[in-house]
Scaffold this motif. Structure first.
Motif, PDB file in Angstrom:
ATOM      1  N   VAL A  60      29.985  49.246  45.419  1.00 52.63           N
ATOM      2  CA  VAL A  60      28.874  48.302  45.266  1.00 52.63           C
ATOM      3  C   VAL A  60      28.733  47.758  43.843  1.00 52.63           C
ATOM      4  N   CYS A  61      29.333  48.425  42.875  1.00 51.93           N
ATOM      5  CA  CYS A  61      29.210  47.968  41.488  1.00 51.93           C
ATOM      6  C   CYS A  61      30.048  46.700  41.283  1.00 51.93           C
ATOM      7  N   GLU A  62      29.843  46.054  40.144  1.00 54.19           N
ATOM      8  CA  GLU A  62      30.561  44.814  39.856  1.00 54.19           C
ATOM      9  C   GLU A  62      32.070  45.019  39.832  1.00 54.19           C
ATOM     10  N   THR A  63      32.517  46.129  39.241  1.00 55.68           N
ATOM     11  CA  THR A  63      33.955  46.395  39.143  1.00 55.68           C
ATOM     12  C   THR A  63      34.578  46.542  40.528  1.00 55.68           C
ATOM     13  N   CYS A  64      33.943  47.324  41.391  1.00 53.89           N
ATOM     14  CA  CYS A  64      34.468  47.511  42.747  1.00 53.89           C
ATOM     15  C   CYS A  64      34.518  46.188  43.509  1.00 53.89           C
ATOM     16  N   ARG A  65      33.496  45.379  43.347  1.00 56.09           N
ATOM     17  CA  ARG A  65      33.455  44.099  44.050  1.00 56.09           C
ATOM     18  C   ARG A  65      34.533  43.149  43.528  1.00 56.09           C
ATOM     19  N   ARG A  66      34.779  43.175  42.232  1.00 57.49           N
ATOM     20  CA  ARG A  66      35.832  42.317  41.665  1.00 57.49           C
ATOM     21  C   ARG A  66      37.211  42.725  42.166  1.00 57.49           C
ATOM     22  N   ILE A  67      37.442  44.025  42.258  1.00 61.98           N
ATOM     23  CA  ILE A  67      38.739  44.494  42.761  1.00 61.98           C
ATOM     24  C   ILE A  67      38.909  44.101  44.219  1.00 61.98           C
ATOM     25  N   GLU A  68      37.864  44.258  45.004  1.00 60.66           N
ATOM     26  CA  GLU A  68      37.909  43.876  46.425  1.00 60.66           C
ATOM     27  C   GLU A  68      38.212  42.389  46.575  1.00 60.66           C
ATOM     28  N   ALA A  69      37.671  41.588  45.670  1.00 64.40           N
ATOM     29  CA  ALA A  69      37.856  40.132  45.736  1.00 64.40           C
ATOM     30  C   ALA A  69      39.148  39.660  45.068  1.00 64.40           C
ATOM     31  N   GLY A  70      39.918  40.602  44.482  1.00 67.43           N
ATOM     32  CA  GLY A  70      41.163  40.229  43.810  1.00 67.43           C
ATOM     33  C   GLY A  70      40.939  39.542  42.483  1.00 67.43           C
ATOM     34  N   GLN A  71      39.841  39.874  41.811  1.00 66.02           N
ATOM     35  CA  GLN A  71      39.479  39.201  40.560  1.00 66.02           C
ATOM     36  C   GLN A  71      39.461  40.146  39.358  1.00 66.02           C
ATOM     37  N   HIS A  72      40.111  41.290  39.485  1.00 69.65           N
ATOM     38  CA  HIS A  72      40.162  42.254  38.380  1.00 69.65           C
ATOM     39  C   HIS A  72      41.496  42.089  37.662  1.00 69.65           C
ATOM     40  N   SER A  73      41.442  41.852  36.365  1.00 66.79           N
ATOM     41  CA  SER A  73      42.660  41.500  35.620  1.00 66.79           C
ATOM     42  C   SER A  73      43.679  42.622  35.541  1.00 66.79           C
ATOM     43  N   ASP A  74      43.260  43.883  35.725  1.00 65.95           N
ATOM     44  CA  ASP A  74      44.192  45.001  35.596  1.00 65.95           C
ATOM     45  C   ASP A  74      44.631  45.576  36.941  1.00 65.95           C
ATOM     46  N   VAL A  75      44.231  44.924  38.027  1.00 61.04           N
ATOM     47  CA  VAL A  75      44.701  45.324  39.361  1.00 61.04           C
ATOM     48  C   VAL A  75      45.527  44.160  39.893  1.00 61.04           C
ATOM     49  N   LEU A  76      46.831  44.335  39.910  1.00 65.34           N
ATOM     50  CA  LEU A  76      47.768  43.266  40.264  1.00 65.34           C
ATOM     51  C   LEU A  76      48.377  43.539  41.635  1.00 65.34           C
ATOM     52  N   SER A  77      48.742  42.480  42.311  1.00 67.35           N
ATOM     53  CA  SER A  77      49.314  42.664  43.644  1.00 67.35           C
ATOM     54  C   SER A  77      50.454  41.689  43.889  1.00 67.35           C
ATOM     55  N   LEU A  78      51.330  42.111  44.791  1.00 66.97           N
ATOM     56  CA  LEU A  78      52.487  41.318  45.195  1.00 66.97           C
ATOM     57  C   LEU A  78      52.683  41.602  46.679  1.00 66.97           C
ATOM     58  N   SER A  79      52.943  40.565  47.468  1.00 62.87           N
ATOM     59  CA  SER A  79      53.029  40.765  48.915  1.00 62.87           C
ATOM     60  C   SER A  79      54.314  40.201  49.503  1.00 62.87           C
ATOM     61  N   GLY A  80      54.940  40.995  50.364  1.00 65.66           N
ATOM     62  CA  GLY A  80      56.097  40.539  51.129  1.00 65.66           C
ATOM     63  C   GLY A  80      55.723  40.303  52.579  1.00 65.66           C
ATOM     64  N   GLU A  81      54.435  40.071  52.826  1.00 66.40           N
ATOM     65  CA  GLU A  81      53.943  39.880  54.193  1.00 66.40           C
ATOM     66  C   GLU A  81      54.490  38.602  54.811  1.00 66.40           C
ATOM     67  N   ALA A  82      54.415  37.495  54.073  1.00 65.39           N
ATOM     68  CA  ALA A  82      54.815  36.206  54.626  1.00 65.39           C
ATOM     69  C   ALA A  82      56.230  35.799  54.213  1.00 65.39           C
ATOM     70  N   VAL A  83      56.620  36.122  52.985  1.00 65.92           N
ATOM     71  CA  VAL A  83      57.958  35.782  52.483  1.00 65.92           C
ATOM     72  C   VAL A  83      58.531  36.992  51.757  1.00 65.92           C
TER      73      VAL A  83
END
Length: 325
Positions: A60-83
């Protein structure tokens, strides 16, 4: 979401929360299990927990919500779901990880979804990175087909297995939550999490896949050329990256229907679906050959293929099978 992870994946939840409390996390985790078993949700829960003021993510905190929304600068992601994930993608990710952390926690987390869809060159690039573990970064690899990941990558990760709900259990849970019968039945094949089914029921790719599924089945046995035209005119998603996801869902829906047509009874009581089962039961064609075509087409989606061309080939092969009715 934390409650659902705890209830549906208790072993994974207990393993990670124990490591968090003891401050004894591995430098790399590999979450292995079928689609819809909360691997991505658990990866985000772990990333939140590492950045939240609480030992476990409060969500519920701001940090948790930012990570959930993909807006945290130190949590990076890469996906092979579509390509497929290319070496260049992996190198860009590593470049970002080598930069100084911007958040106060000072620890970077990178999540790679469908790691098995990375090219050999991309996997080797990741391997070199994993061979030099650092205390300021954590890797989380999400994998459905473990045999397609380099054994040397697997050996450098702590593997956590995610177990699926049974399809019927997920289907019943979706119905309890008020989902449409047919939506619940089809989506419980793609996901084994009721919450994931609820989320995807509103997605563009699923809405397109279900619409095309119903429209093409309605005309398949009487006018297969019309079925092909429907796919060409209505099938493709506005988001090109979701085309393969859409076609995968459509192929699964065809497979489910034709498999159900060979069974004595079916859990789904949707009137349209029951009507199609009754009609197909009266037809004489090689169901095994048709199912093989669907499975082979779905397998081709894992490679770099032209979706429009694959659909043309699919409908041509189906037409050949049905012409011998």
């Amino acid at each position: 979401m934390k409650t659902e992870i705890r209830d549906l994946q208790p072993i994974a939840y207990q393993t990670l929360t124990r490591a968090l409390k003891q401050d004894h996390l591995a430098h790399a985790y590999l979450f292995h299990g079928p689609k819809g078993t909360l691997k991505k949700e658990t990866a985000l829960f772990l990333a939140k927990s590492l950045n939240c003021q609480e030992t476990e993510a409060c969500e519920v905190c701001e940090t948790c919500r930012r990570i959930e929304a993909g807006q945290h600068s130190d949590v990076l992601s890469l996906s092979g779901e579509a390509v497929s994930i290319k070496k260049e993608d992996m190198m860009k990710l590593q470049h970002e990880l080598n930069k100084t952390a911007l958040e106060k926690n000072g620890r970077k987390v990178y999540i790679i979804e469908r790691m098995e869809n990375a090219t050999a060159e991309a996997q080797n690039a990741l391997l070199k990175f994993l061979e030099e573990p650092a205390n300021d970064r954590l890797a989380i690899l999400l994998v459905e087909q473990l045999d397609r990941v380099l054994p040397t990558i697997v050996s450098r990760c702590q593997i956590i297995t995610f177990h699926p709900l049974s399809k019927i259990s997920c289907y019943r849970k979706c119905l309890e939550l008020g989902m449409d019968d047919l939506d619940a039945y089809l989506l419980s094949e793609l996901n084994r999490s009721a919450q994931a089914c609820m989320n995807e029921a509103q997605s563009e790719y699923y809405q397109n896949a279900r619409s095309c599924f119903q429209k093409t089945i309605d005309v398949l046995f009487n006018a297969i050329d019309d079925a092909m035209l429907i796919l060409q005119l209505e099938g493709f998603c506005k988001k090109q990256k979701e085309e393969k996801k859409w076609l995968h869902a459509l192929l699964q829906f065809y497979r489910i229907l034709f498999e159900d047509s060979m069974k004595a009874q079916c859990a789904c009581q949707d009137p349209w679906y029951q009507k199609q089962l009754a009609l197909i039961a009266q037809k004489r064609f090689d169901r095994s050959a048709l199912l093989t075509i669907l499975l082979e087409s779905d397998d081709l989606l894992l490679r770099s293929v032209n979706v429009a061309m694959l659909i043309d080939q699919l409908m041509y092969r189906i037409k050949e099978v049905l012409s011998h009715e």
